[in-house]
Design an enzyme around this catalytic site. Structure first.
Site, PDB file in Angstrom:
ATOM      1  N   TYR A 142       0.823  -1.209   0.000  1.00 57.08           N
ATOM      2  CA  TYR A 142       0.000   0.000   0.000  1.00 57.08           C
ATOM      3  C   TYR A 142       0.861   1.266   0.000  1.00 57.08           C
ATOM      4  O   TYR A 142       0.454   2.286  -0.530  1.00 57.08           O
ATOM      5  CB  TYR A 142      -0.905   0.025   1.244  1.00 57.08           C
ATOM      6  CG  TYR A 142      -2.210  -0.700   1.071  1.00 57.08           C
ATOM      7  CD1 TYR A 142      -2.236  -2.066   0.831  1.00 57.08           C
ATOM      8  CD2 TYR A 142      -3.425  -0.025   1.144  1.00 57.08           C
ATOM      9  CE1 TYR A 142      -3.436  -2.740   0.675  1.00 57.08           C
ATOM     10  CE2 TYR A 142      -4.626  -0.692   0.995  1.00 57.08           C
ATOM     11  CZ  TYR A 142      -4.626  -2.047   0.759  1.00 57.08           C
ATOM     12  OH  TYR A 142      -5.813  -2.697   0.607  1.00 57.08           O
ATOM     13  N   LYS A 193       3.140 -15.237   1.946  1.00 58.95           N
ATOM     14  CA  LYS A 193       3.504 -16.118   0.822  1.00 58.95           C
ATOM     15  C   LYS A 193       5.031 -16.178   0.723  1.00 58.95           C
ATOM     16  O   LYS A 193       5.651 -15.558  -0.129  1.00 58.95           O
ATOM     17  CB  LYS A 193       2.840 -15.637  -0.481  1.00 58.95           C
ATOM     18  CG  LYS A 193       1.466 -16.301  -0.649  1.00 58.95           C
ATOM     19  CD  LYS A 193       0.811 -16.038  -1.965  1.00 58.95           C
ATOM     20  CE  LYS A 193       1.451 -16.779  -3.119  1.00 58.95           C
ATOM     21  NZ  LYS A 193       1.182 -18.234  -3.116  1.00 58.95           N
ATOM     22  N   ASP A 226      -2.775 -17.868   0.323  1.00 60.66           N
ATOM     23  CA  ASP A 226      -3.800 -18.378  -0.603  1.00 60.66           C
ATOM     24  C   ASP A 226      -4.512 -19.583   0.016  1.00 60.66           C
ATOM     25  O   ASP A 226      -5.746 -19.684  -0.024  1.00 60.66           O
ATOM     26  CB  ASP A 226      -3.197 -18.721  -1.985  1.00 60.66           C
ATOM     27  CG  ASP A 226      -1.976 -19.623  -1.913  1.00 60.66           C
ATOM     28  OD1 ASP A 226      -1.422 -19.809  -0.807  1.00 60.66           O
ATOM     29  OD2 ASP A 226      -1.565 -20.152  -2.972  1.00 60.66           O
ATOM     30  N   ASP A 250      -6.514  -7.204   3.716  1.00 63.25           N
ATOM     31  CA  ASP A 250      -7.647  -6.575   3.038  1.00 63.25           C
ATOM     32  C   ASP A 250      -8.521  -7.650   2.404  1.00 63.25           C
ATOM     33  O   ASP A 250      -9.748  -7.682   2.592  1.00 63.25           O
ATOM     34  CB  ASP A 250      -7.112  -5.606   1.975  1.00 63.25           C
ATOM     35  CG  ASP A 250      -8.223  -4.868   1.253  1.00 63.25           C
ATOM     36  OD1 ASP A 250      -9.174  -4.446   1.925  1.00 63.25           O
ATOM     37  OD2 ASP A 250      -8.133  -4.723   0.019  1.00 63.25           O
ATOM     38  N   ASP A 254     -12.360  -9.386   3.690  1.00 60.47           N
ATOM     39  CA  ASP A 254     -13.588  -9.384   2.885  1.00 60.47           C
ATOM     40  C   ASP A 254     -14.150 -10.809   2.772  1.00 60.47           C
ATOM     41  O   ASP A 254     -15.366 -11.017   2.792  1.00 60.47           O
ATOM     42  CB  ASP A 254     -13.337  -8.818   1.479  1.00 60.47           C
ATOM     43  CG  ASP A 254     -13.704  -7.333   1.371  1.00 60.47           C
ATOM     44  OD1 ASP A 254     -13.569  -6.617   2.393  1.00 60.47           O
ATOM     45  OD2 ASP A 254     -14.122  -6.889   0.282  1.00 60.47           O
TER      46      ASP A 254
HETATM   47  C1  LIG Z   1     -10.830   1.803   0.514  1.00 57.00           C
HETATM   48  C2  LIG Z   1      -9.551   1.049   0.589  1.00 57.00           C
HETATM   49  C3  LIG Z   1      -8.393   1.995   0.592  1.00 57.00           C
HETATM   50  C4  LIG Z   1      -9.488   0.121   1.823  1.00 57.00           C
HETATM   51  C5  LIG Z   1      -8.238  -0.734   1.763  1.00 57.00           C
HETATM   52  O1  LIG Z   1      -7.882  -1.265   0.697  1.00 57.00           O
HETATM   53  O2  LIG Z   1      -7.605  -0.876   2.807  1.00 57.00           O
HETATM   54  C6  LIG Z   1     -10.669  -0.815   2.036  1.00 57.00           C
HETATM   55  O3  LIG Z   1     -10.790  -1.776   1.050  1.00 57.00           O
HETATM   56  C7  LIG Z   1     -10.577  -1.461   3.404  1.00 57.00           C
HETATM   57  O4  LIG Z   1     -10.681  -2.680   3.498  1.00 57.00           O
HETATM   58  O5  LIG Z   1     -10.452  -0.738   4.400  1.00 57.00           O
HETATM   59 MG   LIG Z   2     -11.092  -3.745   1.845  1.00 55.42          MG
END
Ligand SMILES: CC(C)[C@H](C(=O)O)[C@@H](O)C(=O)O
Ligand SMILES: [Mg+2]
Ligand SMILES: NC(=O)c1ccc[n+]([C@@H]2O[C@H](COP(=O)([O-])OP(=O)(O)OC[C@H]3O[C@@H](n4cnc5c(N)ncnc54)[C@H](O)[C@@H]3O)[C@@H](O)[C@H]2O)c1
Length: 367
Positions: A142, A193, A226, A250, A254
């Site tokens: 990042y 990884k 992975d 990240d 999700d």
């Molecule tokens: C919006 C974006 C910069 C952010 C990230 O990638 O960290 C989001 O996806 C998160 O999970 O907080």
């Molecule tokens: Mg995110």
């Protein structure tokens, strides 16, 4: 009484809709419980760009640095797809994380009992799930340099991102994971990884050393990231605390979000190191979800991730553990009653909008 200065940065899309429910809760807590929160507001994301051409102004950034805690909604949306990369809405969030040095991002994935049957995964896979992803938040790809697109002059361009980790960054995030594991089921799984990335090799080495030197009482496993993603949907209950880098964290969070029924359920806390003198940590609390442009303005967004982020704020920034527990119980109770926003709706349940869900949780919390 210690100060409780909160900066609210609602952002774009469903950010302000979800934040409105937390604002109501704060007003109710001040009125009825004398909680003493003092709030200020600022702009972040696309709305900040529209107002002053930056994803967060220096003045709002200064307010964030001075606040006891920041509550953040969500940023981004198609309206700002064409703005320059440096000032895109997401840059505001990244600046907050970097400048406030919020290196530890805690993303708990808890499957509330009432939602176990409505997950896209089988009920026995998610029932009783309580895992915590500890994501490194101020390093890795990042922020690594160089980060650029260069013209190769032959009709080709080259995009470059750089993954960088230093020992101290891996040491401090794994320390957070081990400490938290001691308060839970005493088990950390580190994901990287190392089979393809030098940062993965170093990550593995430093986590192993940190464990040996300071946390040998905690069970430690290593998993390729992975495979970790696969194991998260195969049998997530094998995990307690997962520690991983910025990008893997990240993505894995999700994935974990869907174990809980919806990304609209997942809160998070981003914490800095304790100040040497005051022992206070800089902190920002935000839902894991984004601005959800597809449902923004319709009053149907799930406010639970935002409300649960406020519960984390009470717990981690203000030591209001009883209130945080009670707020999380209120969320569970409202789900038990059968109230559902559209993202978690299933047969026989009652569909409600953002406001009704917020009102029901606040009433249960105060009741
Ligand atoms: C919006 C974006 C910069 C952010 C990230 O990638 O960290 C989001 O996806 C998160 O999970 O907080
Ligand atoms: Mg995110
Ligand atoms: N922390 C943040 O501010 C943050 C996080 C992720 C994405 N984003 C940004 O948000 C924008 C949209 O990104 P995206 O669509 O990939 O992710 P998203 O999380 O905004 O939406 C993904 C899907 O989940 C649904 N969803 C998300 N939150 C919900 C909620 N609370 N209630 C009900 N449904 C919900 C959306 O309707 C959509 O279908 C992009 O600009 C992205 O960069 C911001």
């Amino acid at each position: 009484m210690a100060s409780k200065n909160l900066l609210l940065l609602a952002g774009d899309g469903i950010g302000p809709e979800a934040m409105a429910e937390v604002k109501k809760l704060i007003v109710a807590m001040n009125d009825k419980l004398g909680s003493g929160f003092i709030t200020d507001e600022g702009l972040v994301g696309g709305c900040a760009y529209d107002a002053h051409g930056a994803a967060i102004s220096d003045a709002d950034m200064a307010k964030a640095m001075a606040a006891d805690a920041v509550l953040f909604g969500a940023v981004g949306g198609p309206k700002w797809d064409a703005v320059p990369y440096e000032v895109r809405p997401e840059a505001g969030l990244l600046r907050l994380r970097k400048d406030m040095e919020l290196f530890a991002n805690l993303r708990p994935a808890i499957c509330y009992p009432a939602l176990a049957a409505s997950s896209s995964l089988k009920q026995d896979v998610v029932e009783g799930l309580d895992i915590l992803i500890v994501r490194e938040l101020t390093g890795g790809v990042y922020f690594g340099e160089p980060k650029q697109i260069i013209d190769l002059g032959n009709g080709q361009k080259r995009g470059i991102d750089t993954q960088v980790y230093d020992t101290f960054e891996i040491e401090r995030i794994s320390g957070v994971a081990f400490e938290l594991a001691r308060t839970r089921r005493n088990h950390v799984t580190s994901m990287e990884k190392r089979n393809v990335m030098k940062t993965g090799v170093l990550w593995n080495e430093v986590v192993t050393q940190t464990h040996k030197a300071r946390y040998a009482d905690v069970k430690l496993d290593h998993m390729l990231a992975d495979a970790g993603g696969m194991q998260l949907v195969r049998w997530p209950k094998q995990f307690d605390v997962i520690v991983t880098d910025n990008l893997f964290g990240d993505m894995l969070s999700d994935i974990a979000a869907m174990l809980t029924g919806s990304i609209g359920m997942l809160p998070s806390a981003s914490l800095g190191a304790p100040d040497a003198r005051t022992k206070k940590r800089k902190a920002l609390f935000e839902p894991v979800h984004g601005s959800a442009p597809d449902i923004a303005g319709k009053g149907i967004a799930n406010p639970i991730a935002m409300i649960a982020s406020f519960a984390m704020c009470m717990r981690y920034s203000f030591g209001m553990v009883a209130e945080a527990d009670r707020l999380e119980s209120a969320i569970a109770a409202v789900l038990d009653q059968g109230l559902r926003t559209r993202d978690i709706l299933s047969d026989g349940m009652t569909e409600v909008g953002t406001t009704e869900m917020g009102d029901a949780i606040i009433a249960k919390f105060l009741g």
